[in-house]
Design an enzyme around this catalytic site. Structure first.
Site, PDB file in Angstrom:
ATOM      1  N   LEU A 102      -7.284 -13.913   7.128  1.00 21.95           N
ATOM      2  CA  LEU A 102      -6.232 -14.335   8.043  1.00 21.95           C
ATOM      3  C   LEU A 102      -5.044 -13.396   7.876  1.00 21.95           C
ATOM      4  O   LEU A 102      -4.518 -13.247   6.776  1.00 21.95           O
ATOM      5  CB  LEU A 102      -5.810 -15.779   7.744  1.00 21.95           C
ATOM      6  CG  LEU A 102      -4.554 -16.299   8.473  1.00 21.95           C
ATOM      7  CD1 LEU A 102      -4.727 -16.237   9.988  1.00 21.95           C
ATOM      8  CD2 LEU A 102      -4.218 -17.720   8.014  1.00 21.95           C
ATOM      9  N   ILE A 103      -4.646 -12.748   8.977  1.00 24.20           N
ATOM     10  CA  ILE A 103      -3.523 -11.810   8.972  1.00 24.20           C
ATOM     11  C   ILE A 103      -2.433 -12.375   9.877  1.00 24.20           C
ATOM     12  O   ILE A 103      -2.683 -12.659  11.054  1.00 24.20           O
ATOM     13  CB  ILE A 103      -3.945 -10.417   9.481  1.00 24.20           C
ATOM     14  CG1 ILE A 103      -5.095  -9.858   8.644  1.00 24.20           C
ATOM     15  CG2 ILE A 103      -2.753  -9.458   9.475  1.00 24.20           C
ATOM     16  CD1 ILE A 103      -5.713  -8.592   9.219  1.00 24.20           C
ATOM     17  N   SER A 157       1.784  -6.228  15.939  1.00 25.61           N
ATOM     18  CA  SER A 157       2.482  -4.945  15.899  1.00 25.61           C
ATOM     19  C   SER A 157       2.557  -4.474  14.453  1.00 25.61           C
ATOM     20  O   SER A 157       2.179  -5.184  13.517  1.00 25.61           O
ATOM     21  CB  SER A 157       3.901  -5.074  16.484  1.00 25.61           C
ATOM     22  OG  SER A 157       4.669  -5.993  15.720  1.00 25.61           O
ATOM     23  N   GLY A 158       3.054  -3.262  14.263  1.00 28.21           N
ATOM     24  CA  GLY A 158       3.338  -2.746  12.934  1.00 28.21           C
ATOM     25  C   GLY A 158       2.152  -2.734  11.998  1.00 28.21           C
ATOM     26  O   GLY A 158       1.017  -2.462  12.381  1.00 28.21           O
ATOM     27  N   GLY A 177       0.592  -5.147  10.578  1.00 26.54           N
ATOM     28  CA  GLY A 177      -0.434  -6.144  10.882  1.00 26.54           C
ATOM     29  C   GLY A 177      -1.437  -5.666  11.913  1.00 26.54           C
ATOM     30  O   GLY A 177      -2.647  -5.889  11.773  1.00 26.54           O
ATOM     31  N   TYR A 196      18.952 -10.344   4.243  1.00 23.02           N
ATOM     32  CA  TYR A 196      17.552  -9.908   4.326  1.00 23.02           C
ATOM     33  C   TYR A 196      17.004  -9.605   2.937  1.00 23.02           C
ATOM     34  O   TYR A 196      15.897 -10.036   2.586  1.00 23.02           O
ATOM     35  CB  TYR A 196      17.451  -8.670   5.214  1.00 23.02           C
ATOM     36  CG  TYR A 196      16.053  -8.081   5.260  1.00 23.02           C
ATOM     37  CD1 TYR A 196      15.065  -8.662   6.030  1.00 23.02           C
ATOM     38  CD2 TYR A 196      15.739  -6.944   4.508  1.00 23.02           C
ATOM     39  CE1 TYR A 196      13.777  -8.122   6.057  1.00 23.02           C
ATOM     40  CE2 TYR A 196      14.463  -6.401   4.532  1.00 23.02           C
ATOM     41  CZ  TYR A 196      13.487  -6.996   5.315  1.00 23.02           C
ATOM     42  OH  TYR A 196      12.216  -6.464   5.329  1.00 23.02           O
TER      43      TYR A 196
END
Length: 284
Positions: free
Chosen positions: A5-6, A11-12, A14, A151
């Site tokens: 499971l991702i 995008s990027g 993933g 962040y």
């Protein structure tokens, strides 16, 4: 075939990981995205057309959706062998210029979401005494910098969750580890993100935030232009970790082509050594 499971697969890192794992034809891949409709027809058709890939909607900030998708995967495939906690959001701005609600919103995606996924998959992994969880952190989980304190704090928190639980879970047959990329040219920085939302506070700093942001953006842009970091290096590291034997995977796995791999590895190793020294001092 193992089931993977991702999260954040649209995008990027993933998306690249989904493509490369699909080409190997050795996995059942559930590529989850927040909203399939927001992908654009080309990306949706591309991902859905990859061999052994099932495209699924998953809002990682929703308890109900996380429980639902993990239950469906377990019902269909009987196991979730690997979880890649890749979904995340960038942030920026003065610390004081973030409302508490905005900080909570960012933490819900970058901290509570991976924790939510961990808790959803762990019962089945513990039962089978087998499992791998790979969490995408950041080199900013090691260092906090101006205009990115919130962040960075979210990545510090993720690092703490994973490093603190590693010894708990490895005894249950589950490896919970980190991949810490430096700056790479992915869509993460191009998206709106969850940024400072109190403009009146930012204005009270009399232009300082704007000047610092411009300087930092130019510096990072120049570094990326000079070093040309390749996102495939991060995906390659993830695949390398997947291929390794259980018990041989490092807890921390920095990938930084700007600061340099030797420096990044030294930071990770020094932190581990200092942590062991502190634990020894307390008799552990």
């Amino acid at each position: 075939m193992k089931t993977i499971l991702i999260t954040g697969a649209g995008s990027g890192f993933g998306k690249l990981l989904t493509e490369q794992l699909s080409a190997r034809s050795a996995y059942n891949i559930i590529a989850s995205v927040r909203s399939i409709g927001d992908l654009g027809h080309g990306v949706e058709a591309h991902l859905a057309g990859l061999p052994n890939v099932s495209l699924a909607e998953l809002d990682v900030t929703s308890d109900e959706q996380v429980d639902s998708i993990t239950s469906r995967i377990l019902e269909q495939y009987q196991s979730i062998d690997i979880l890649v906690n890749n979904a995340g959001v960038f942030g920026g701005g003065l610390l004081e210029a973030h409302s508490i609600a905005q900080v909570q919103k960012l933490f819900n995606t970058n901290v509570y979401a991976p924790l939510r996924l961990m808790k959803a998959v762990l019962p089945a992994m513990r039962k089978q005494q087998e499992g791998l969880i790979i969490n995408l952190s950041s080199m900013l989980g090691f260092f906090s910098i101006p205009l990115n304190a919130v962040y960075c704090a979210s990545k510090f928190a993720l690092e703490a969750l994973v490093t603190g639980s590693y010894a708990e879970l490895i005894q249950q047959g589950v490896e919970n580890i980190l991949v810490e990329p430096g700056s790479f040219p992915t869509e993460l920085y191009q998206k709106a993100g969850i940024k400072a939302d109190l403009p009146e506070v930012t204005r009270a700093y009399n232009g300082m935030a704007e000047q610092m942001a411009e300087y930092a953006n130019n510096a990072v842009y120049q570094a990326i232009q000079e070093k040309k970091p390749d996102p495939r290096a991060v995906v390659g590291k993830i695949i390398q970790l997947i291929d390794m034997e259980k018990g041989t995977r490092p807890l921390r796995n920095p990938v930084d082509q700007i600061s340099g791999e030797v420096f990044a590895r030294k930071v990770a190793d020094d932190l581990s050594a200092l942590a062991q020294q502190q634990m020894k001092a307390y008799g552990f």
